[in-house]
Write an enzyme that holds these catalytic residues in place. Structure first.
Site, PDB file in Angstrom:
ATOM      1  N   ASN A  62       0.787  -1.239   0.000  1.00  9.67           N
ATOM      2  CA  ASN A  62       0.000   0.000   0.000  1.00  9.67           C
ATOM      3  C   ASN A  62       0.820   1.289   0.000  1.00  9.67           C
ATOM      4  O   ASN A  62       0.309   2.339  -0.377  1.00  9.67           O
ATOM      5  CB  ASN A  62      -0.996  -0.001   1.165  1.00  9.67           C
ATOM      6  CG  ASN A  62      -0.314  -0.018   2.514  1.00  9.67           C
ATOM      7  OD1 ASN A  62       0.784  -0.542   2.663  1.00  9.67           O
ATOM      8  ND2 ASN A  62      -0.968   0.545   3.511  1.00  9.67           N
ATOM      9  N   GLY A 108       2.453  -5.260   7.579  1.00  9.00           N
ATOM     10  CA  GLY A 108       1.494  -6.043   6.790  1.00  9.00           C
ATOM     11  C   GLY A 108       0.392  -6.574   7.670  1.00  9.00           C
ATOM     12  O   GLY A 108       0.049  -5.966   8.686  1.00  9.00           O
ATOM     13  N   GLY A 159       2.218 -11.008  10.481  1.00  5.77           N
ATOM     14  CA  GLY A 159       3.068 -10.368  11.489  1.00  5.77           C
ATOM     15  C   GLY A 159       3.248 -11.253  12.717  1.00  5.77           C
ATOM     16  O   GLY A 159       4.355 -11.388  13.238  1.00  5.77           O
ATOM     17  N   GLU A 208       4.431  -4.018  12.281  1.00  8.19           N
ATOM     18  CA  GLU A 208       3.386  -3.005  12.242  1.00  8.19           C
ATOM     19  C   GLU A 208       2.225  -3.646  11.498  1.00  8.19           C
ATOM     20  O   GLU A 208       2.369  -4.008  10.333  1.00  8.19           O
ATOM     21  CB  GLU A 208       3.957  -1.777  11.508  1.00  8.19           C
ATOM     22  CG  GLU A 208       3.433  -0.479  12.032  1.00  8.19           C
ATOM     23  CD  GLU A 208       2.180  -0.081  11.335  1.00  8.19           C
ATOM     24  OE1 GLU A 208       1.095  -0.221  11.931  1.00  8.19           O
ATOM     25  OE2 GLU A 208       2.276   0.330  10.176  1.00  8.19           O
ATOM     26  N   CYS A 236      -3.066   1.251   6.979  1.00  8.10           N
ATOM     27  CA  CYS A 236      -3.331   0.733   8.326  1.00  8.10           C
ATOM     28  C   CYS A 236      -3.853   1.843   9.215  1.00  8.10           C
ATOM     29  O   CYS A 236      -4.489   1.587  10.229  1.00  8.10           O
ATOM     30  CB  CYS A 236      -2.087   0.089   8.920  1.00  8.10           C
ATOM     31  SG  CYS A 236      -0.734   1.228   9.012  1.00  8.10           S
TER      32      CYS A 236
HETATM   33  C1  UN1 Z   1       0.228   7.053   6.677  1.00  4.10           C
HETATM   34  O1  UN1 Z   1      -0.801   7.039   7.340  1.00  4.10           O
HETATM   35  O2  UN1 Z   1       0.506   7.996   5.925  1.00  4.10           O
HETATM   36  O3  UN1 Z   1       0.737   0.421   6.277  1.00  4.10           O
HETATM   37  C2  UN1 Z   1       1.201   5.956   6.744  1.00  4.10           C
HETATM   38  C3  UN1 Z   1       0.319   1.515   6.612  1.00  4.10           C
HETATM   39  C4  UN1 Z   1       1.093   2.291   7.644  1.00  4.10           C
HETATM   40  C5  UN1 Z   1       1.600   3.582   7.158  1.00  4.10           C
HETATM   41  C6  UN1 Z   1       0.603   4.679   7.199  1.00  4.10           C
HETATM   42  N1  UN1 Z   1       2.220   1.480   8.074  1.00  4.10           N
HETATM   43  O4  UN1 Z   1      -0.674   1.962   6.103  1.00  4.10           O
END
Ligand code: UN1
Length: 480
Positions: free
Chosen positions: A151, A226, A231, A248, A282
């Site tokens: 993403n 992911g 994870g 994360e 996320c």
């Molecule tokens: C954001 O909100 O700009 O995987 C970054 C994701 C997060 C990063 C978000 N680790 O969406």
């Protein structure tokens, strides 16, 4: 524009020995973005061996020399913001503004990390003994495996790889196989900026080779972003080998709009949080908690905006939302939404997808629910917002806190006391007051509470914790 898929191993671009792989644009599946063989077990071995061989030399390279390479890479990335941003949009499906913005963000992260060379190298403590000082410095952990999602094909890799490199680690990077083109672009920027052979290795691979990377004895630490499922499996495997892991994972982030909120601002921010990147962050807003007194007014305003949202070809400048990443994701989001409606969710608003013949498009959707439905708990990773109403601030915060995830929350209020209460009571790693739940600056910690994150936070000074270990030196000049 089809690009030939290549792996970067020990400073050479080579073809993989794995199965054939083809990447089609999620916005138009007739467009072939990249094609070629994936990395096989031979490239996995070669990559981890070369990262291992390069580790000592890179760790002893002066930090300012490492920083100069990151800065040069930042300039290369910035110089290509338009063209790589356009490629990102074709490959991943986010809008062109977001694609270009993400490439620039990667450059900013590289530059921020280069700046670590001009910051402190640790701490000097007093000693209880005469003629002695105690130095606490940081040493690289060794070879880092970076496993990154689809993403943010260039920004998330940058925020893992740049701190790993600046703190003296070598890296084996496995990006999501859906986005190899932007991975090749970032790896080439670092390679062309002068990174020595073996310091960064790119493996575009399937999950079998990814599993081999996680279990490889030459890997000293793993940084992952992911799904929660993957994870947790990585964390378990890393724990079994006694190596650190930073994972994360999921989020089910709420926007809480309170009775005293600026509703124009709140509508704008909820739209951005829920539908930018097609809800595939996320940090995306996927829950909305509304104070009873403004709920009808707010849902009407929101419905108008959702129905007017322009969905379609993300490369077109008038389009505000592109497709989901693939057919599997589209099926999951479609199915979850239908199940929610069958379970009693009421449709507040649904936009429409434009003239989009062959992409993975799903219309932006807002559903209102009364209770604890699956749509309130499960991360859909799509443009679907579930709404509930709350009688007061306490109930609103309790609803936002309800669930296993704790990444980000956005609270809309004009009252300072309520804002301070939000910061104190919300069980998330990130709290936004009067701004959307998504977004992250490179110089501050990023990470989730509860089941959203595992291990130390990412970004900012916090990243040093993960990518180094402390070394305490008791330093005496000689006899006391
Ligand atoms: C954001 O909100 O700009 O995987 C970054 C994701 C997060 C990063 C978000 N680790 O969406």
């Amino acid at each position: 524009m089809t690009v030939e898929l290549k792996q970067l191993i020990n400073g050479e671009w080579v073809a993989g020995s794995g199965r054939a792989h083809a990447v089609h644009s999620p916005a138009d599946t007739t467009v072939l973005v990249a094609a070629g063989p994936l990395a096989g077990p031979e490239q996995l071995t070669a990559a981890t061996e070369s990262a291992h061989r390069a580790a000592r030399g890179w760790a002893s390279t002066p930090m300012h020399e490492r920083a100069a390479i990151l800065s040069a890479a930042a300039s290369i990335v910035d110089d290509h913001a338009q063209s790589w941003g356009a490629e990102l949009t074709v490959e991943e499906g986010k809008t062109l503004v977001e694609g270009i913005g993400e490439v620039r963000r990667a450059a900013q992260i590289l530059r921020y990390c280069a700046g670590a060379a001009d910051r402190d190298a640790g701490t000097v403590y007093h000693s209880p003994r005469r003629g002695e000082q105690i130095l606490v410095t940081r040493k690289p952990v060794g070879v880092v495996a970076a496993i990154t999602p689809f993403n943010f094909p260039i920004a998330i890799p940058a925020w893992k790889i740049a701190p790993a490199l600046i703190y003296g680690n070598t890296v084996v990077w496995k990006p999501a196989a859906a986005v190899p083109l932007l991975a090749m672009r970032l790896a080439s920027a670092l390679h062309d900026a002068g990174l020595p052979a073996g310091v960064l290795n790119l493996l575009v691979a399937d999950s079998a080779v990814g599993g081999g990377l996680v279990d490889d004895p030459r890997i000293d630490a793993i940084t992952f972003t992911g799904s929660t499922r993957v994870g947790r499996a990585i964390a378990a495997s890393a724990a079994a080998r006694g190596i650190p892991v930073q994972a994360e994972m999921g989020g089910k982030n709420a926007a809480v709009v309170l009775a005293d909120a600026d509703l124009d601002l709140a509508v704008d921010q909820v739209m951005a949080g829920a539908f930018r990147s097609t809800g595939q962050k996320c940090t995306a807003t996927s829950r909305l908690v509304l104070a009873e007194s403004i709920a009808d007014d707010f849902t009407q305003r929101l419905a108008k905006r959702v129905e007017a949202l322009v969905v379609g070809d993300p490369s077109s400048s008038s389009v505000e939302m592109g497709p989901l990443i693939d057919a599997k994701s589209l099926a999951y989001v479609t199915d979850s939404t239908s199940k929610a409606i069958a379970a009693g969710a009421r449709m507040v608003a649904q936009g429409s997808v434009g003239d989009v013949a062959s992409g993975h498009f799903f219309a932006p959707t807002v559903l209102e629910i009364d209770g604890d439905d699956d749509i309130w708990r499960d991360e859909l990773f799509g443009p679907v917002l579930a709404v509930r109403r709350a009688a007061d601030v306490g109930e609103a915060f309790a609803l936002a806190n309800d669930g296993e995830y704790g990444l980000s929350v956005a609270v809309f209020t004009r009252d300072l006391e309520t804002a301070m209460r939000a910061s104190a009571e919300l069980e998330t790693g990130i709290v936004h007051i009067n701004s959307e739940s998504a977004g992250a600056d490179p110089h501050v910690p990023f990470g989730g509470a509860k089941r959203s994150g595992y291990g130390p936070s990412e970004q900012g000074e916090a990243s040093r914790e993960f990518f180094t270990h402390a070394c305490t030196t008791y330093l005496r000049g000689g006899a006391l």
